[in-house]
Structure formats: structure tokens, C-alpha cells
Design a protein around this motif. Structure first.
Motif, PDB file in Angstrom:
ATOM      1  N   TYR A  32       0.843  -1.205   0.000  1.00 29.09           N
ATOM      2  CA  TYR A  32       0.000   0.000   0.000  1.00 29.09           C
ATOM      3  C   TYR A  32       0.881   1.259   0.000  1.00 29.09           C
ATOM      4  CZ  TYR A  32      -2.768   3.851   1.717  1.00 29.09           C
ATOM      5  OH  TYR A  32      -3.327   5.095   1.848  1.00 29.09           O
ATOM      6  N   GLY A  61       1.024   4.246  -2.784  1.00 29.50           N
ATOM      7  CA  GLY A  61       0.661   5.591  -2.321  1.00 29.50           C
ATOM      8  C   GLY A  61       1.827   6.568  -2.354  1.00 29.50           C
ATOM      9  N   GLY A  89      -7.791  12.979   0.279  1.00 34.09           N
ATOM     10  CA  GLY A  89      -7.306  11.814   1.035  1.00 34.09           C
ATOM     11  C   GLY A  89      -8.337  11.071   1.858  1.00 34.09           C
ATOM     12  N   ALA A  94     -11.204   9.188   0.943  1.00 32.05           N
ATOM     13  CA  ALA A  94     -12.150   8.221   0.377  1.00 32.05           C
ATOM     14  C   ALA A  94     -12.155   6.813   0.994  1.00 32.05           C
ATOM     15  CB  ALA A  94     -11.972   8.129  -1.130  1.00 32.05           C
ATOM     16  N   PRO A  95     -10.992   6.214   1.395  1.00 33.13           N
ATOM     17  CA  PRO A  95     -11.060   4.813   1.807  1.00 33.13           C
ATOM     18  C   PRO A  95     -11.967   4.559   3.002  1.00 33.13           C
ATOM     19  CG  PRO A  95      -8.773   5.511   1.615  1.00 33.13           C
ATOM     20  CD  PRO A  95      -9.615   6.714   1.406  1.00 33.13           C
ATOM     21  N   GLY A 117     -14.493   5.365  -4.137  1.00 36.54           N
ATOM     22  CA  GLY A 117     -13.570   4.403  -4.735  1.00 36.54           C
ATOM     23  C   GLY A 117     -13.762   4.265  -6.234  1.00 36.54           C
ATOM     24  N   HIS A 155     -11.957   9.277 -11.306  1.00 43.05           N
ATOM     25  CA  HIS A 155     -10.654   9.914 -11.063  1.00 43.05           C
ATOM     26  C   HIS A 155     -10.501  11.085 -12.022  1.00 43.05           C
ATOM     27  CE1 HIS A 155      -6.271  10.374 -10.613  1.00 43.05           C
ATOM     28  NE2 HIS A 155      -6.460   9.798  -9.437  1.00 43.05           N
ATOM     29  N   GLU A 214      -8.518   3.945  -4.059  1.00 38.74           N
ATOM     30  CA  GLU A 214      -9.060   3.955  -2.699  1.00 38.74           C
ATOM     31  C   GLU A 214      -9.952   2.749  -2.419  1.00 38.74           C
ATOM     32  OE1 GLU A 214      -7.401   5.810  -1.213  1.00 38.74           O
ATOM     33  OE2 GLU A 214      -7.496   7.934  -1.700  1.00 38.74           O
ATOM     34  N   ALA A 224      -7.678   0.112  -1.304  1.00 41.69           N
ATOM     35  CA  ALA A 224      -6.861   0.542  -0.160  1.00 41.69           C
ATOM     36  C   ALA A 224      -7.621   0.201   1.127  1.00 41.69           C
ATOM     37  CB  ALA A 224      -6.602   2.040  -0.228  1.00 41.69           C
ATOM     38  N   ALA A 225      -8.944   0.361   1.079  1.00 40.37           N
ATOM     39  CA  ALA A 225      -9.754   0.170   2.290  1.00 40.37           C
ATOM     40  C   ALA A 225      -9.567  -1.232   2.899  1.00 40.37           C
ATOM     41  CB  ALA A 225     -11.223   0.457   1.978  1.00 40.37           C
ATOM     42  N   PRO A 230      -6.501   8.333   6.364  1.00 44.33           N
ATOM     43  CA  PRO A 230      -5.897   9.460   5.637  1.00 44.33           C
ATOM     44  C   PRO A 230      -4.467   9.759   6.097  1.00 44.33           C
ATOM     45  CG  PRO A 230      -8.113  10.032   6.389  1.00 44.33           C
ATOM     46  CD  PRO A 230      -7.747   8.729   7.037  1.00 44.33           C
ATOM     47  N   PHE A 267      -2.131   7.284   4.591  1.00 41.67           N
ATOM     48  CA  PHE A 267      -1.890   7.671   3.197  1.00 41.67           C
ATOM     49  C   PHE A 267      -0.810   8.769   3.163  1.00 41.67           C
ATOM     50  CE2 PHE A 267      -4.211   9.703  -0.733  1.00 41.67           C
ATOM     51  CZ  PHE A 267      -3.160   9.317  -1.559  1.00 41.67           C
TER      52      PHE A 267
END
Ligand code: ACO
Length: 384
Positions: free
Chosen positions: A189, A193, A232, A234-235, A267, A270, A325, A328-329, A343, A346
Motif C-alpha cells: 500500500y 501511495g 485523502g 475516500a477509503p 472508490g 478519477h 481507494e 486501499a480500504a 488518511p 496515506f
């Protein structure tokens, strides 16, 4: 209330001000599509869903690299897979600042405070150096882990110099040596990132550096920029949306209702990628391979297909694909981080990219000071 730009007050109304002559120079709101600098650090190919760091494909870096090796690549341009970078101790004045914060402070605020105190106590000065970049990148995980413990009434844990930075962060957070699989997943991750060209926080860091301010000030500004939910946040909202759906049976209806209400599916979409985000592809593989994956990962995979189908139906002309994202979660939750730490974690990962951009900016510096289109009143006399 009177319009401060018109000059009108309750007692002295003035005629509408003449408009200033129109400035016809091109302007792109949000600077979308504007080339605002040059970088050799990363290339985001949004049309084809490709990302490289100094020319190396992100998928290969995740598979064969470590975060210290990738950070070193960004700072120096050299690929050395054996680089070791442990976390650094938190200086006493920084710990005192973290202890003085309310326990309810947001982790992003605590991290920004820690970097600011570190800059003051280490007396870092312009120009930035690779040693400063390394020191700050190694310090911040310890500071975030310390705050996460202090707010729970626990004592901070000193770094274990035998551990690399990501395993060291988990160790200092939890007080026990992390499971190697968890450390490897979080390291992946951190790699995805680490860097993403001229995103808002990186641009902020470069603007601050361009004034010949120091690296800590530039990273404080970058953290403040990343704190905004459009960048930063969203996850943790991915986790929130999946828990509201609850089960695969309810998911499609929930997604349709959310889109009908005009809500965004977290998620997805973009500013630059029109194809599948290569970071999402890399993290999905990592998440699926985790021993301690969250139980909702299977739901997430099914929801992804539904969401992509519904987004394509609703926006046939605008490709809206999965972004980094979404996957990432599960990785962040799977290694045991609470969503409010997402966040700031990240931000820890992005330290490599921020500091590499700071070095790149300083190496060929020119003050960043764009122009603006004036749309106020034309020059005029004050009301008598
Ligand atoms: N869900 C539903 N609709 C969407 C989504 C989404 N996730 N993303 C974009 N759209 C729709 C918009 O409603 C808009 O529709 P309209 O033209 O009918 O009004 C259209 O697609 C274009 O949207 P924009 O806001 O112009 O797209 P932009 O490129 O500026 O936005 C952003 C990018 C902010 C990431 C957006 O896609 C979004 O809000 N996604 C959800 C939040 C998220 O996942 N953020 C993480 C991004 S990755 C990162 O920053 C590391």
C-alpha cells in the motif's frame, strides 16, 4: 450586507461599478489540463491506466520492491532493492506537543502538528537534502503511532531499528512485532501511495519549496491539503458505504438509490484516469492474498462489478472506473488500522513522493507565482 467589492453602504449607495476590461488569456478552472511544471519522478498515463516511478511500472515495484527501495529510487534515481530504512525516534519536544493535543484531535491534525514541531526542534533549513527527506519520512510513522497510543492512554513505543519503516510503524502502533504478511501488505500500500505526480498536496509542497521555505513547512502544507475529503478521505468512506449495503442481496438497490440521490460511489472515478487505476489492480491482488483480510472483501469484489455496470449505464460518455481507494480500504482495515487513521497513513506513504518533489523543485527552483484573471470592478474613485 453590502457587497465589499461594489463599495455600496447602507448610507451611500453608489451606481453599479463599471466592469474591468476582459482578460482574454486562457484560464482552466482547477488548473485542469494545465502543465504547471516538469518532473522526472512519475508518469500518470490516465488514458491507458498506467503509472511508472522513474520509468518503472507500479505493478513491478509492488511485486519486487519495498517501500524503502521505492523511496530511495524517488529521492536518488537509483534502484537498490536492499535499502534499509527503519523508523526514527520522536524528539521529546514533539512528544510534548502530541501529549498536549486533545485526545479527540484528528490524526491528520496530529501528524501536521508533529511535522511542524519536528521542523522547529530539528531546526531544518532550506535547501532540502536527501538526508532531510529520509529523516522526515522515517520520523512521521513514529509520530503518528505515538499519537494513536497517547490518545488511548498508552505510552509511545520506541522504534525497533531492525524493522523497516512499514513494519516499524505497525510495531510502534500496536506494541508487538507485526505479522509479516500484514507488514508486506501495508508495504505494498505504501508503494502505490508513494507518488502520483502533480496532485494537489504535491503541488502545494512544491509551491512552498519554491519560496525557499524548509522541507518541514512544505510537508505541513501538503498534509493540510491531503486532509480535504476530495483528496485523502475516500477509503474510510468505502468502508462506510459497504457497511450500509450490508449484503450482496441489498447492494444493487443501495447503489441505485445512492446514484438516484446524486451521491458519489466512493472508490470510483478519477480526475486523470479514464481506464482502470493500475494501483487498484495491484492492491486488489494484495488484498485477496492477505491472511487477515476483512470479511467484507468478498462483498466489495461483487459490489465493484455492480458499481462499474451502473456507472457505465448512467455515464455512457464518461468512463468511471475503480480507483486506488476502493482496494486501499480492505488492505488498511485488514492490517488492523481504524478508519480514522486511513488518511494519515496515506500521508505517511506519500512522504516519499512529497519529499522527492521538494528536492526536485529546489534543484531547479523558480518561484511559483501564477497569474489570475481579475473580474472585479474597473479602476474608480472612492465615493465622496
Ligand atoms: N460516483 C458517481 N458519479 C460519479 C463519480 C462517482 N464516484 N465520480 C464522478 N461521477 C460523475 C459526476 O457526478 C459527474 O456527473 P455529471 O456530469 O452528470 O455531473 C461526472 O461523473 C464527472 O464528475 P467530475 O466531478 O467532473 O469528475 P472529476 O474528475 O472532477 O472527479 C473525483 C474525480 C473527485 C475522484 C470523483 O470521481 C469522485 O468524487 N469520486 C468519488 C470519491 C473518490 O473515490 N475519491 C478518491 C479519488 S482517488 C485519489 O484521490 C487518491
Amino acid at each position: 450586507m453590502s457587497d465589499p467589492t461594489s463599495g455600496a453602504t447602507a448610507t451611500s449607495p453608489v451606481p453599479a461599478a463599471p466592469a474591468a476590461p476582459t482578460d482574454e488569456r486562457p484560464y482552466s478552472p482547477g488548473l485542469e489540463g494545465v502543465i504547471a511544471g516538469e518532473t522526472a519522478l512519475s508518469k500518470v498515463d490516465g488514458a491507458n491506466g498506467r503509472l511508472t516511478y522513474r520509468g518503472y511500472r507500479i505493478g513491478d515495484l509492488v511485486e519486487h520492491g519495498t517501500y524503502p527501495a521505492v523511496a530511495n529510487l524517488l529521492w536518488t534515481g537509483d534502484w537498490d532493492p536492499g535499502v534499509h530504512l527503519p523508523t526514527a525516534p520522536v524528539p521529546e519536544p514533539v512528544l510534548a506537543a502530541l501529549r498536549a493535543l486533545p485526545k479527540t484531535a484528528k490524526p491528520m491534525d496530529a501528524l501536521r502538528t508533529a511535522v511542524s514541531s519536528w521542523g522547529a526542534s530539528e531546526r531544518v533549513a532550506y535547501p532540502p537534502t536527501p538526508e532531510q527527506a529520509r529523516a522526515l519520512t522515517a520520523f512521521s510513522p513514529s509520530a503518528l503511532a505515538a499519537f494513536a497510543r497517547i490518545r488511548e492512554g498508552k505510552e509511545p513505543v520506541d522504534p525497533d531499528p531492525s524493522l523497516d519503516i512499514v513494519a516499524g510503524f505497525l510495531y510502534q502502533l500496536k506494541g508487538q512485532t507485526p505479522d509479516p504478511g500484514d507488514a508486506r501488505a501495508l508495504d505494498a500500500y505504501f508503494i502505490v501511495g508513494a507518488e502520483h505526480s502533480f496532485n494537489a498536496s504535491t503541488f502545494t509542497a512544491r509551491v512552498i519549496t519554491s519560496t525557499q521555505s524548509d522541507i518541514a513547512s512544505a510537508v505541513c502544507g501538503a498534509i493540510g491539503t491531503m486532509k480535504g475529503p476530495l483528496h485523502g478521505g475516500a477509503p474510510s468512506e468505502v468502508v462506510d458505504q459497504l457497511s450500509k449495503m450490508g449484503s450482496v442481496e441489498h447492494a444493487e438497490q443501495w447503489l441505485r438509490d445512492a446514484l438516484d440521490r446524486g451521491e458519489r460511489l466512493m472508490g470510483f472515478g478519477h480526475r486523470v484516469y479514464r481506464a482502470y487505476d493500475p494501483r487498484a489492480a495491484a492492491l486488489r491482488k494484495v488484498a485477496e492474498g492477505m491472511e487477515h483480510k476483512p470479511e467484507w472483501l468478498a462483498l466489495a469484489i461483487q459490489v465493484e462489478d455492480m458499481a462499474l455496470r451502473l456507472l457505465a449505464e448512467r455515464h455512457p460518455d464518461r468512463p468511471l472506473k475503480t480507483n486506488v481507494e476502493f482496494y486501499a480500504a480492505p488492505v488498511l482495515q485488514g492490517v488492523g488500522l481504524t478508519p480514522d487513521l486511513f488518511p494519515a497513513t496515506f500521508s505517511l506513504a506519500r512522504h516519499a513522493g512529497w519529499t522527492a518533489h521538494i528536492l526536485e523543485q529546489a534543484a531547479a527552483n523558480r518561484l511559483i507565482r501564477p497569474d489570475v484573471r481579475y473580474v472585479g470592478p474597473a479602476e474608480r474613485d472612492l465615493p465622496s
